[in-house]
Design a protein around this motif. Sequence first.
Motif, PDB file in Angstrom:
ATOM      1  N   TRP A   1      51.103  16.674  84.433  1.00  0.00           N
ATOM      2  CA  TRP A   1      50.930  17.180  85.804  1.00  0.00           C
ATOM      3  C   TRP A   1      49.983  18.362  85.812  1.00  0.00           C
ATOM      4  O   TRP A   1      49.979  19.157  84.874  1.00  0.00           O
TER       5      TRP A   1
ATOM      6  N   ILE B   1      47.669  21.293  88.564  1.00  0.00           N
ATOM      7  CA  ILE B   1      47.229  21.829  89.856  1.00  0.00           C
ATOM      8  C   ILE B   1      45.879  22.481  89.611  1.00  0.00           C
ATOM      9  O   ILE B   1      45.705  23.178  88.608  1.00  0.00           O
TER      10      ILE B   1
ATOM     11  N   LYS C   1      49.753  19.480  93.677  1.00  0.00           N
ATOM     12  CA  LYS C   1      50.112  18.956  92.372  1.00  0.00           C
ATOM     13  C   LYS C   1      49.813  17.467  92.258  1.00  0.00           C
ATOM     14  O   LYS C   1      50.053  16.703  93.183  1.00  0.00           O
TER      15      LYS C   1
END
Length: 630
Positions: free
Chosen positions: A480, A482, A438
Amino acid sequence: MRYEDFHRRSIEQPEAFWADAAKAIDWHTPPQAILEYDNPPFRRWFAGGTTNLCHNAVDRHLDARGEQLALVGWSSETGQVRELSYRQLHCEVNVFAAVLRSLGVGKGERVVIYMPHTVEAAIAMLACARIGAIHSVVFGGFAAHNLALRIDDAKPRVLVCADAGIRGGKVIPFKPLVDQALARAQHPPAHVLVVNRGLAAELPLLPGRDLEYGPLAARHADAEVPVEWLESNEPSYILYTSGTTGKPKGVQRDVGGYAVALALSMWAIYDIRPGQVMFSTSDIGWVVGHSYNVYGPLIAGATSILYEGLPTSPDPGIWWRICEKYGVRTMFSSPTAVRVLKKQDPQWLRSCDLSRLQYLFLAGEPLDEPTADWITTALGKTVIDNYWQTETGWPVLTLMPGVEMKPVKLGSPGLPAPGYRLRVIDENTGQDVGPGQKGVLAIQPPLPPGCLSTVWGDDGRFIASYFSHFKEQLYSSLDWAIRDADGYTFILGRTDDVINVAGHRLGTREIEESVSSHPAVAEAAVIGVQDAIKGQVPVVFATLKRSDGDAGEAAAEMMRTVSEQLGAVARPSRVYVVNALPKTRSGKLLRRSLQALAEQRDPGDLSTLDDPNALEEVRRALERGADAGA
Ligand code: ATP
Ligand code: MG
């Protein structure tokens, strides 16, 4: 073509890539340089080239498709449908431009447009673009305070408004709101131009300042106003971010880069060619309305549908009947809207002939799996999650069926759009994180064409807000993310939605997902609330699928679910079951206001709030006490 090759070329040979893309629009003077980047993070695309958004959206289609539909304004609220061919649109825009000029509006001057989602609003925007004036559309759902803030920042010469908006059958007079805003503003415009739809019972006009559009338009009935050729990097418009996280920023867009990016996105992402039909259910007041109700489809020579009203009125079949009637190929909407439709009988969908509909794009907030699953099955079409921002003006993450359709991965908006060099950065080390880890989603500058040029009137804020988060000068999305081993990116929430529990940093979005995975939960909002011992603790507000469910039992199970999935540290300290969550009209959760209420502070500016009852619900729940937890 393979997606990978397409994207790689845009990164490795940006100038060649964008020089090709620039051929899709008309230039009055060709660009002298494709990219100038001698003053980072500022960049100038197509420097020295002159062009005009209105010319590209309207005039240049007159020969090939003058009689084709350009705009359809469908109002379930007034029961009216307005269809305009490119030729009719051209006439209307010329008249509007002539009226603006008669009020002294010149190149570079600002015009605030405060109107409902109507064809007239699009005409006003295009008229500004034609004469080189800078429009700033303020969402018609904003109240006087928000309008005044934006007026003072943009300092317009003219404000264009409608007499009224109408929502769920309720007429909302705009003019009194405008008058209140102007009374508060430090920089009120010289004139208010009122487009009278005949909805408001009264229309108070201040002599000398306020003018009705109709009579003025009649005086300029056959006007032809030449387009103002603008250097590619001159401002075309200002649009304020929705302000979910604080004081809205005036996103400034250019002319040439925006036109080229939109032209590319129309075929490569939305798979729309000239003559085809796009239906975006957004509002002219948001970036999606700017890019995919007005400029994108028109630049592409397509037909664009503007819908005013609720998705469920007169009945939940209305959007699908519009798709059938006009042969919509690509539809663009939001997860919130789909969640509203999900509560209805899917028969509404099945009874329409949707054979020409190919895609549904959804943007603006995370697309949760149950919603994605439901609509994919109900519709039987390709559903594509789109991630972008007011700042970027067009998608950052998407799948690109116009180039090569890659497999959908639920929960991910997919892969980078062309020109975007995306990185996922560890907020502490400033280094790129590996697959599955992340970090903060960042864009390696120069930003591609179409993205903001700066913050209006405040280059310092542009740098401070977006380019000052890491050692390197990177654009921070403030979200954020990923990235998995295949390059698909998953968005995990906003960086300022992080809470700090006893030294552990937790994303509220992750906790929300965990809570929502409980079968009884319809929707959840998680916020961090001050706590004397732990610093902050997670607090949950959730709605249940069945309003007659046992709130206490469900709340206790939500706490258990989070502990099991994310660990004891993420375990919510309190869970409140409510009937509605406070959201903006664009469907974004107002976590900032929830948090303020939970901490017994003033919830702040609430004029973006969709349903005031939702806030009352929260207040009552807080007074009543939690359904689980202390
Ligand atoms: P402000 O910046 O003023 O606080 P805002 O960020 O809500 O307002 P927008 O530009 O309308 O204003 O929203 C962009 C944000 O919406 C993104 O940064 C992201 O947080 C969220 N978002 C948009 N699309 C998606 C998506 N497909 N998946 C997840 N999040 C999304
Ligand atoms: Mg934002």
